[in-house]
Design a protein around this motif. Structure first.
Motif, mmCIF file in Angstrom:
data_model
loop_
_atom_site.group_PDB
_atom_site.id
_atom_site.type_symbol
_atom_site.label_atom_id
_atom_site.label_comp_id
_atom_site.label_asym_id
_atom_site.label_seq_id
_atom_site.Cartn_x
_atom_site.Cartn_y
_atom_site.Cartn_z
ATOM 1 N N ALA A 68 -30.740 -62.431 12.647
ATOM 2 C CA ALA A 68 -31.572 -62.510 11.201
ATOM 3 C C ALA A 68 -30.814 -61.827 10.400
ATOM 4 O O ALA A 68 -30.731 -62.575 8.932
ATOM 5 C CB ALA A 68 -32.864 -61.944 11.328
ATOM 6 N N MET A 69 -30.318 -60.519 10.368
ATOM 7 C CA MET A 69 -29.436 -60.084 9.522
ATOM 8 C C MET A 69 -28.121 -60.753 8.837
ATOM 9 O O MET A 69 -27.721 -60.752 7.946
ATOM 10 C CB MET A 69 -29.153 -58.611 9.731
ATOM 11 N N ALA A 70 -27.694 -61.428 10.102
ATOM 12 C CA ALA A 70 -26.340 -62.122 9.954
ATOM 13 C C ALA A 70 -26.607 -63.302 8.784
ATOM 14 O O ALA A 70 -25.767 -63.732 8.045
ATOM 15 C CB ALA A 70 -25.829 -62.691 11.373
ATOM 16 N N GLU A 71 -27.780 -63.957 9.205
ATOM 17 C CA GLU A 71 -28.101 -65.007 8.036
ATOM 18 C C GLU A 71 -28.440 -64.664 6.694
ATOM 19 O O GLU A 71 -28.183 -65.368 5.866
ATOM 20 C CB GLU A 71 -29.416 -65.789 8.955
ATOM 21 N N LEU A 72 -29.163 -63.400 6.555
ATOM 22 C CA LEU A 72 -29.481 -63.022 5.360
ATOM 23 C C LEU A 72 -28.265 -62.415 4.715
ATOM 24 O O LEU A 72 -28.283 -62.003 3.425
ATOM 25 C CB LEU A 72 -30.822 -61.896 5.351
ATOM 26 N N GLY A 73 -27.256 -61.937 5.401
ATOM 27 C CA GLY A 73 -25.933 -61.208 4.943
ATOM 28 C C GLY A 73 -26.041 -59.697 4.907
ATOM 29 O O GLY A 73 -25.385 -59.246 4.311
ATOM 30 N N VAL A 74 -27.204 -59.207 5.598
ATOM 31 C CA VAL A 74 -27.402 -57.780 5.611
ATOM 32 C C VAL A 74 -26.340 -56.968 6.670
ATOM 33 O O VAL A 74 -26.801 -57.476 7.715
ATOM 34 C CB VAL A 74 -28.923 -57.279 5.621
ATOM 35 N N THR A 75 -25.545 -56.049 6.179
ATOM 36 C CA THR A 75 -24.866 -55.420 7.243
ATOM 37 C C THR A 75 -25.367 -53.946 7.438
ATOM 38 O O THR A 75 -24.755 -53.465 8.368
ATOM 39 C CB THR A 75 -23.304 -55.459 6.569
ATOM 40 N N ASP A 76 -26.005 -53.531 6.540
ATOM 41 C CA ASP A 76 -26.447 -52.046 6.781
ATOM 42 C C ASP A 76 -27.951 -52.311 7.399
ATOM 43 O O ASP A 76 -28.930 -52.123 6.659
ATOM 44 C CB ASP A 76 -26.491 -51.344 5.649
ATOM 45 N N PHE A 77 -28.077 -52.183 8.750
ATOM 46 C CA PHE A 77 -29.603 -52.066 9.313
ATOM 47 C C PHE A 77 -29.623 -51.161 10.320
ATOM 48 O O PHE A 77 -28.725 -51.094 10.905
ATOM 49 C CB PHE A 77 -30.129 -53.520 9.625
ATOM 50 N N ARG A 78 -30.561 -50.479 10.489
ATOM 51 C CA ARG A 78 -30.740 -49.548 11.295
ATOM 52 C C ARG A 78 -32.191 -48.978 11.694
ATOM 53 O O ARG A 78 -32.998 -49.492 11.030
ATOM 54 C CB ARG A 78 -30.181 -48.025 10.885
ATOM 55 N N PHE A 79 -32.454 -48.407 13.010
ATOM 56 C CA PHE A 79 -33.696 -48.172 13.442
ATOM 57 C C PHE A 79 -33.860 -46.563 13.006
ATOM 58 O O PHE A 79 -33.192 -45.810 13.040
ATOM 59 C CB PHE A 79 -33.630 -48.411 15.026
ATOM 60 N N LEU A 80 -35.140 -46.433 12.676
ATOM 61 C CA LEU A 80 -35.751 -44.983 12.312
ATOM 62 C C LEU A 80 -35.363 -44.040 13.407
ATOM 63 O O LEU A 80 -36.145 -44.107 14.569
ATOM 64 C CB LEU A 80 -37.292 -44.986 11.722
ATOM 65 N N GLY A 81 -34.687 -42.924 13.363
ATOM 66 C CA GLY A 81 -34.455 -42.167 14.468
ATOM 67 C C GLY A 81 -33.474 -42.875 15.346
ATOM 68 O O GLY A 81 -33.010 -41.971 16.327
ATOM 69 N N GLY A 82 -33.036 -43.934 15.444
ATOM 70 C CA GLY A 82 -32.184 -44.703 16.406
ATOM 71 C C GLY A 82 -33.000 -45.649 17.024
ATOM 72 O O GLY A 82 -34.306 -45.364 17.379
ATOM 73 N N ALA A 83 -32.341 -46.478 17.682
ATOM 74 C CA ALA A 83 -33.273 -47.679 18.425
ATOM 75 C C ALA A 83 -33.926 -46.972 19.598
ATOM 76 O O ALA A 83 -33.381 -46.283 20.527
ATOM 77 C CB ALA A 83 -32.102 -48.769 18.832
ATOM 78 N N GLY A 84 -35.044 -47.286 19.702
ATOM 79 C CA GLY A 84 -36.096 -46.737 20.856
ATOM 80 C C GLY A 84 -36.572 -45.503 20.571
ATOM 81 O O GLY A 84 -37.353 -44.875 21.502
ATOM 82 N N ARG A 85 -36.520 -44.774 19.432
ATOM 83 C CA ARG A 85 -36.925 -43.441 19.017
ATOM 84 C C ARG A 85 -38.348 -43.464 18.919
ATOM 85 O O ARG A 85 -39.405 -42.620 19.700
ATOM 86 C CB ARG A 85 -36.319 -42.883 17.811
ATOM 87 N N TYR A 86 -39.093 -44.704 18.309
ATOM 88 C CA TYR A 86 -40.443 -44.820 18.214
ATOM 89 C C TYR A 86 -40.758 -46.177 19.005
ATOM 90 O O TYR A 86 -40.065 -46.960 18.667
ATOM 91 C CB TYR A 86 -40.859 -44.781 16.916
#
Length: 307
Positions: free
Chosen positions: A78-96
């Motif tokens: 989805a981010m590739a479609e929107l052109g967003v390159t800076d996306f991340r998970f809060l505290g890292g993926a799977g933290r919450y």
């Protein structure tokens, strides 16, 4: 580490993969196209989401519990479609973990389920979770921050928690004496809450009454939907209709959660453009910029900032 070379920088905080596209996808695509730095923080991997693809039902939490990892891939697409390159998970993926949800007795408002897991976002320590976001704010140094209102839009516990965490971090990030190990202090200029105006939903209800796949069947008033906002409370309307194709493509990238062919997202003619191409917001911190005379709303979330 993000290079802050873009003059305009915006941070959006969402609860699960797909929330960002449904509510703010056109805004994100527009600002990317205009050269702004767009950063997305997603608070959970959406492990408890309903799976709309039958052949992927084995990923459900009560079976293999692999939906979270799969939704990371959907978010990337989805981010590739929107052109967003800076996306991340809060505290890292799977933290919450996704907290899941249930419906209240009226079936109109989401509530926390009875069996919320201790590692869920709803059960997270507020200051700990906010500290993760403080670090992002101080790194990215956004002028504008976007998240949900105090009701999380429709009551989902993870949306409410995202609101709480963002509100706390928004303030703490600018306090020089608070956790200097998380970076140099930074105070964003504006915070917005996402919003759906009552008039937009009411217009859609009226326009779709005779449609064979009317998603509002049995609904006469927008007030019955549970997530609308008074038009008088809306302060900004971002016209992203030129990027509606990118938003639709990003929604299609979340097939386990969104049926783009369904009537709710395939609203006909002008209704679809109005509901999904123009995204509305409420300014809750900062000073409003000049309004568009035609709408009475700020046309740009950076309005009034001189950038």
């Amino acid at each position: 580490m993000v290079e802050n070379d873009a003059q305009r920088r915006i941070l959006l905080v969402h609860a699960h993969p797909d929330d960002e596209t449904i509510g703010t996808g056109a805004t994100m695509a527009r600002y990317v196209a205009e050269g702004a730095r767009v950063t997305l923080v997603t608070c959970t991997r959406g492990e408890q989401g309903e799976i709309l693809v039958p052949e992927l039902e084995h990923l459900a939490p009560e079976r293999e519990d692999g939906l979270g990892e799969h939704r990371i891939k959907e978010l990337e697409a989805a981010m590739a479609e929107l052109g967003v390159t800076d996306f991340r998970f809060l505290g890292g993926a799977g933290r919450y973990r996704d907290s899941g949800m249930a419906w209240d007795e009226h079936g109109r408002r989401a509530v926390a389920p009875d069996d919320v897991r201790p590692d869920s976002f709803w059960m997270a320590d507020l200051r700990e979770a906010a500290d993760h976001l403080v670090e992002v704010i101080r790194e990215v140094r956004p002028q504008v921050v976007v998240t949900y209102d105090e009701n999380g839009g429709y009551g989902h516990p993870d949306h409410i928690q995202a609101h709480r965490v963002t509100t706390y971090a928004f303030v703490l990030a600018g306090v020089a004496s608070y956790r200097p190990d998380l970076g140099a202090p930074w105070s964003p200029a504006k915070m917005y809450w996402t919003a759906m105006p009552r008039s937009v939903i009411q217009h859609a209800i009226e326009r779709m009454k005779e449609h064979p796949d009317n998603p509002f069947r049995g609904v006469e008033s927008a007030d019955e939907m549970g997530f609308v906002v008074d038009d008088a409370d809306i302060t900004a309307a971002v016209d992203g209709r030129a990027w509606l194709a990118q938003k639709a493509a990003a929604m299609r990238a979340h097939p386990t959660q969104i049926d783009v062919s369904g009537p709710f997202f395939a609203l006909s003619d002008k209704v679809g453009h109005e509901m999904w191409g123009t995204e509305h917001y409420r300014l809750v911190c900062g000073t409003a910029g000049p309004a568009d005379p035609a709408t009475g709303y700020e046309p740009d979330l950076f309005a009034g900032l001189g950038i």
